[in-house]
Design a protein around this motif. Structure first.
Motif, mmCIF file in Angstrom:
data_model
loop_
_atom_site.group_PDB
_atom_site.id
_atom_site.type_symbol
_atom_site.label_atom_id
_atom_site.label_comp_id
_atom_site.label_asym_id
_atom_site.label_seq_id
_atom_site.Cartn_x
_atom_site.Cartn_y
_atom_site.Cartn_z
ATOM 1 N N LEU A 175 0.833 -1.204 0.000
ATOM 2 C CA LEU A 175 0.000 0.000 0.000
ATOM 3 C C LEU A 175 0.868 1.255 0.000
ATOM 4 C CD1 LEU A 175 -2.806 1.276 0.154
ATOM 5 C CD2 LEU A 175 -2.667 1.100 2.653
ATOM 6 N N ALA A 176 1.937 1.228 0.792
ATOM 7 C CA ALA A 176 2.853 2.367 0.852
ATOM 8 C C ALA A 176 3.527 2.584 -0.501
ATOM 9 C CB ALA A 176 3.900 2.139 1.934
ATOM 10 N N MET A 177 3.877 1.468 -1.162
ATOM 11 C CA MET A 177 4.493 1.563 -2.481
ATOM 12 C C MET A 177 3.529 2.210 -3.483
ATOM 13 S SD MET A 177 5.867 -1.535 -4.924
ATOM 14 C CE MET A 177 6.860 -2.228 -3.604
ATOM 15 N N THR A 178 2.277 1.771 -3.435
ATOM 16 C CA THR A 178 1.264 2.313 -4.347
ATOM 17 C C THR A 178 1.010 3.788 -4.068
ATOM 18 O OG1 THR A 178 0.195 0.148 -4.436
ATOM 19 C CG2 THR A 178 -1.093 2.035 -5.190
ATOM 20 N N LEU A 179 0.911 4.132 -2.779
ATOM 21 C CA LEU A 179 0.660 5.515 -2.402
ATOM 22 C C LEU A 179 1.816 6.418 -2.815
ATOM 23 C CD1 LEU A 179 -1.153 7.556 -0.986
ATOM 24 C CD2 LEU A 179 -0.031 6.965 1.172
ATOM 25 N N GLY A 180 3.031 5.950 -2.571
ATOM 26 C CA GLY A 180 4.204 6.740 -2.951
ATOM 27 C C GLY A 180 4.265 6.971 -4.449
ATOM 28 N N PHE A 181 3.965 5.917 -5.202
ATOM 29 C CA PHE A 181 3.968 6.051 -6.657
ATOM 30 C C PHE A 181 2.882 7.031 -7.112
ATOM 31 C CE2 PHE A 181 2.265 4.825 -10.787
ATOM 32 C CZ PHE A 181 3.404 4.871 -11.574
ATOM 33 N N SER A 182 1.707 6.932 -6.509
ATOM 34 C CA SER A 182 0.599 7.818 -6.886
ATOM 35 C C SER A 182 0.942 9.277 -6.625
ATOM 36 C CB SER A 182 -0.670 7.431 -6.117
ATOM 37 O OG SER A 182 -1.044 6.104 -6.407
ATOM 38 N N LEU A 183 1.584 9.531 -5.489
ATOM 39 C CA LEU A 183 1.985 10.904 -5.173
ATOM 40 C C LEU A 183 3.026 11.415 -6.164
ATOM 41 C CD1 LEU A 183 2.202 10.704 -1.273
ATOM 42 C CD2 LEU A 183 0.500 11.941 -2.639
ATOM 43 N N PHE A 184 3.949 10.532 -6.546
ATOM 44 C CA PHE A 184 4.974 10.920 -7.514
ATOM 45 C C PHE A 184 4.337 11.259 -8.864
ATOM 46 C CE2 PHE A 184 7.531 9.457 -11.138
ATOM 47 C CZ PHE A 184 8.578 10.361 -11.064
ATOM 48 N N VAL A 185 3.409 10.411 -9.313
ATOM 49 C CA VAL A 185 2.737 10.635 -10.594
ATOM 50 C C VAL A 185 1.933 11.931 -10.562
ATOM 51 C CG1 VAL A 185 0.891 9.791 -12.104
ATOM 52 C CG2 VAL A 185 2.667 8.231 -11.305
ATOM 53 N N ALA A 186 1.251 12.170 -9.435
ATOM 54 C CA ALA A 186 0.448 13.388 -9.307
ATOM 55 C C ALA A 186 1.333 14.631 -9.394
ATOM 56 C CB ALA A 186 -0.320 13.371 -7.992
ATOM 57 N N ALA A 187 2.468 14.600 -8.697
ATOM 58 C CA ALA A 187 3.387 15.741 -8.726
ATOM 59 C C ALA A 187 4.001 15.909 -10.117
ATOM 60 C CB ALA A 187 4.486 15.544 -7.685
ATOM 61 N N PHE A 188 4.346 14.791 -10.733
ATOM 62 C CA PHE A 188 4.933 14.793 -12.075
ATOM 63 C C PHE A 188 3.964 15.413 -13.085
ATOM 64 C CE2 PHE A 188 5.489 12.554 -16.157
ATOM 65 C CZ PHE A 188 6.829 12.804 -16.419
ATOM 66 N N SER A 189 2.717 14.955 -13.055
ATOM 67 C CA SER A 189 1.705 15.454 -13.992
ATOM 68 C C SER A 189 1.368 16.914 -13.717
ATOM 69 C CB SER A 189 0.433 14.605 -13.898
ATOM 70 O OG SER A 189 0.710 13.249 -14.130
ATOM 71 N N ALA A 190 1.239 17.247 -12.437
ATOM 72 C CA ALA A 190 0.851 18.610 -12.066
ATOM 73 C C ALA A 190 1.897 19.628 -12.499
ATOM 74 C CB ALA A 190 0.625 18.698 -10.561
ATOM 75 N N SER A 191 3.172 19.262 -12.406
ATOM 76 C CA SER A 191 4.223 20.212 -12.777
ATOM 77 C C SER A 191 4.166 20.536 -14.266
ATOM 78 C CB SER A 191 5.601 19.655 -12.411
ATOM 79 O OG SER A 191 5.897 18.498 -13.166
ATOM 80 N N PHE A 192 3.958 19.506 -15.088
ATOM 81 C CA PHE A 192 3.862 19.745 -16.526
ATOM 82 C C PHE A 192 2.590 20.511 -16.868
ATOM 83 C CE2 PHE A 192 7.132 16.513 -16.809
ATOM 84 C CZ PHE A 192 7.890 16.964 -17.873
ATOM 85 N N TYR A 193 1.483 20.157 -16.220
ATOM 86 C CA TYR A 193 0.226 20.845 -16.511
ATOM 87 C C TYR A 193 0.298 22.304 -16.063
ATOM 88 C CZ TYR A 193 -4.662 21.929 -17.049
ATOM 89 O OH TYR A 193 -5.837 22.518 -17.454
ATOM 90 N N TRP A 194 0.974 22.564 -14.964
ATOM 91 C CA TRP A 194 1.109 23.937 -14.471
ATOM 92 C C TRP A 194 1.851 24.796 -15.494
ATOM 93 C CZ3 TRP A 194 5.370 26.999 -13.109
ATOM 94 C CH2 TRP A 194 5.054 28.191 -12.444
ATOM 95 N N HIS A 195 2.933 24.254 -16.042
ATOM 96 C CA HIS A 195 3.681 24.998 -17.063
ATOM 97 C C HIS A 195 2.826 25.219 -18.307
ATOM 98 C CE1 HIS A 195 7.606 25.409 -15.226
ATOM 99 N NE2 HIS A 195 7.558 24.155 -14.825
ATOM 100 N N TYR A 196 2.083 24.188 -18.695
ATOM 101 C CA TYR A 196 1.206 24.300 -19.867
ATOM 102 C C TYR A 196 0.136 25.372 -19.647
ATOM 103 C CZ TYR A 196 -2.923 23.104 -22.646
ATOM 104 O OH TYR A 196 -4.041 23.168 -23.444
ATOM 105 N N ALA A 197 -0.532 25.320 -18.485
ATOM 106 C CA ALA A 197 -1.600 26.276 -18.181
ATOM 107 C C ALA A 197 -1.054 27.703 -18.097
ATOM 108 C CB ALA A 197 -2.282 25.895 -16.870
ATOM 109 N N LYS A 198 0.145 27.836 -17.558
ATOM 110 C CA LYS A 198 0.767 29.155 -17.439
ATOM 111 C C LYS A 198 1.038 29.747 -18.821
ATOM 112 C CE LYS A 198 4.784 31.444 -15.346
ATOM 113 N NZ LYS A 198 6.053 31.236 -14.598
ATOM 114 N N ARG A 199 1.519 28.921 -19.731
ATOM 115 C CA ARG A 199 1.815 29.398 -21.082
ATOM 116 C C ARG A 199 0.538 29.693 -21.862
ATOM 117 N NH1 ARG A 199 7.033 25.559 -22.695
ATOM 118 N NH2 ARG A 199 8.433 26.460 -21.135
ATOM 119 N N LYS A 200 -0.493 28.905 -21.618
ATOM 120 C CA LYS A 200 -1.782 29.164 -22.277
ATOM 121 C C LYS A 200 -2.357 30.496 -21.807
ATOM 122 C CE LYS A 200 -6.270 27.058 -23.231
ATOM 123 N NZ LYS A 200 -7.129 25.862 -23.036
ATOM 124 N N LYS A 201 -2.259 30.745 -20.518
ATOM 125 C CA LYS A 201 -2.755 32.001 -19.959
ATOM 126 C C LYS A 201 -1.976 33.187 -20.518
ATOM 127 C CE LYS A 201 -3.910 34.117 -15.496
ATOM 128 N NZ LYS A 201 -3.856 33.948 -14.020
#
Length: 216
Positions: A175-201
């Motif tokens: 469960l800890a492995m899954t949770l850690g991976f999920s948090l990593f993926v969320a942070a990974f995706s959010a960082s790219f989306y943040w840059h994308y949204a910033k450039r769109k704005k």
């Protein structure tokens, strides 16, 4: 106006634009004198431009960018050095690109910005859109590759869970492995989306002054 006059005029414009030497507006006017248009034909061309420009402006304000572009492209073909028409057409392509992401609109937006800077080198709109639209396009590509990168990461998680189960890891460890991976993926995706949204704005902020939009 008569289609023959407009066709003859536009054909001459294409010949002028195909010449290897870059023409300034004054040279352009001199070259057009080769057409030997009558006063009536010149007036008809002016009226055709005004009609197309007004229609295109109305469609632009109504956010019907397909029809706006069609009218403004014709207006620009008749009067290539009309700054307000050039500004409206550039913004219409930019806004349609933001909505539909057609590669042709991206290329046309860049080309119009470069033409616009030749018309008016200090114009902040053309330079701003040229920079912002390139950064936005890069942001879209980066986001797309980031999303594609999630598939091999998901494969790694499944492999880790499988081998963890084979090694008799506890449920809490899995469960800890899954949770850690999920948090990593969320942070990974959010960082790219943040840059994308910033450039769109940033691209959306590059707008023309309303003084260039004729009243209906």
């Amino acid at each position: 106006m008569e289609e023959k006059v407009l066709q003859k005029y536009l054909e001459k414009l294409l010949q002028i634009q195909a010449r290897p030497t870059h023409f300034g507006e004054q040279d352009f006017r001199i070259a057009l004198s080769e057409l030997n248009l009558t006063a009536e034909e010149k007036k008809a061309l002016e009226q055709e431009f005004e009609q197309r420009f007004k229609l295109g402006s109305n469609y632009y304000q109504a956010k019907n960018y397909d029809k706006a572009i069609a009218q403004l492209e014709t207006a620009k073909a008749i009067e290539p050095y009309h700054l307000a028409c050039h500004l409206l057409l550039t913004d219409a392509y930019k806004l349609r690109y933001l909505a539909e992401h057609k590669p042709a609109d991206y290329e046309r937006s860049l080309a119009l910005c470069q033409e616009g800077l030749r018309l008016q080198s200090h114009n902040p709109f053309f330079s701003g859109v040229e920079t912002a639209i390139e950064k936005y396009q890069q942001g879209r590509h980066q986001l797309r590759w980031a999303m594609l990168g999630l598939f091999p990461l998901a494969g790694l998680l499944l492999a880790g869970l499988y081998f963890g189960a084979q090694a008799n890891l506890s449920s809490s460890a899995l469960l800890a492995m899954t949770l850690g991976f999920s948090l990593f993926v969320a942070a990974f995706s959010a960082s790219f989306y943040w840059h994308y949204a910033k450039r769109k704005k940033a691209l959306k902020r590059e707008r023309i002054s309303l003084k260039f939009v004729p009243k209906k």
